[in-house]
Design an enzyme around this catalytic site. Sequence first.
Site, PDB file in Angstrom:
ATOM      1  N   ASP A   1     -27.452 -18.789 -19.052  1.00 38.53           N
ATOM      2  CA  ASP A   1     -26.034 -19.125 -19.187  1.00 38.53           C
ATOM      3  C   ASP A   1     -25.770 -19.997 -20.402  1.00 38.53           C
ATOM      4  O   ASP A   1     -24.743 -19.845 -21.082  1.00 38.53           O
ATOM      5  CB  ASP A   1     -25.542 -19.854 -17.930  1.00 38.53           C
ATOM      6  CG  ASP A   1     -25.401 -18.926 -16.736  1.00 38.53           C
ATOM      7  OD1 ASP A   1     -25.504 -17.692 -16.922  1.00 38.53           O
ATOM      8  OD2 ASP A   1     -25.186 -19.432 -15.620  1.00 38.53           O
TER       9      ASP A   1
ATOM     10  N   HIS B   1     -16.046 -11.678 -18.168  1.00 40.41           N
ATOM     11  CA  HIS B   1     -16.628 -10.452 -17.628  1.00 40.41           C
ATOM     12  C   HIS B   1     -16.642 -10.552 -16.103  1.00 40.41           C
ATOM     13  O   HIS B   1     -16.840 -11.641 -15.553  1.00 40.41           O
ATOM     14  CB  HIS B   1     -18.054 -10.282 -18.172  1.00 40.41           C
ATOM     15  CG  HIS B   1     -18.654  -8.957 -17.872  1.00 40.41           C
ATOM     16  ND1 HIS B   1     -19.238  -8.661 -16.653  1.00 40.41           N
ATOM     17  CD2 HIS B   1     -18.775  -7.824 -18.617  1.00 40.41           C
ATOM     18  CE1 HIS B   1     -19.692  -7.424 -16.676  1.00 40.41           C
ATOM     19  NE2 HIS B   1     -19.415  -6.890 -17.843  1.00 40.41           N
TER      20      HIS B   1
END
Length: 308
Positions: free
Chosen positions: A201, A223
Amino acid sequence: MNLIICCTPLQVLIAEKIIAKFPHMPFYGVMLSTVSNKKFDFYAKRLAQQCQGFFSMVQHKDRFNLLKEILYLKRTFSGKHFDQVFVANINDLQIQFLLSAIDFNLLNTFDDGTINIVPNSLFYQDDPATLQRKLINVLLGNKYSIQSLRALSHTHYTIYKGFKNIIERVEPIELVAADNSEKVTSAVINVLLGQPVFAEDERNIALAERVIKQFNIHYYLPHPREKYRLAQVNYIDTELIFEDYILQQCQTHKYCVYTYFSSAIINIMNKSDNIEVVALKIDTENPAYDACYDLFDELGVNVIDIRE
């Protein structure tokens, strides 16, 4: 009755177009997804509304839950018969087991995204030939593989007309209709499409923050599978996926949409005078992702190299 299996909101949009081609045939819908959020739930409900029967399940990647879910799918679908089956993710192990549990007359496939038209993507490879995979297939009764399903597919429904796909027998479908609204003269709104490119991440966040600053991004559309949060940008909070959202908004606003290599920009290219698309070339560390930039060049997408 026909069976249609979806794994993403984009696949639901395509599924709606396929279902419309068979107005006199009932459909049973299946939604298998790796995440659960309002966007996936919204499109799962849309699929359910188009179908006479419906089943959904959130998939897990750990070995214990994977095996448990395979057994659950086999128990749920064992002995069921369908006329035609429509599926996109022929690489998904649980889908292969589901197909092994049922009887059907005809198998058809449809697009999962640019992975269908990018050479050497996983759809052009076969399943892992590991001992573990072989044992699971034998012990639990998986009759199929990526390549056997490709060979079995009668027709492939594609949103990428004119491109070579995983099989030769293709039937084009139009995902979204062109917007005929008048050209807007107001200031351009810059939007970045979220894309979890990397497994970490922190790397995805760092990349997005750099792009937001460099290209004066006004809004960020995450997303559907994103689980991290950016701090220095306004989020677009909507149940709609990009294609649905942007074609609504472009009727009254002018947009410049930035992406890394999302197939979403192909789906809305040339659909409105109020939408411009830009692809940002990055180090993806994945040859299949890198091949998307060759595809963008072929389509005339403006590609800006931001590799460091």
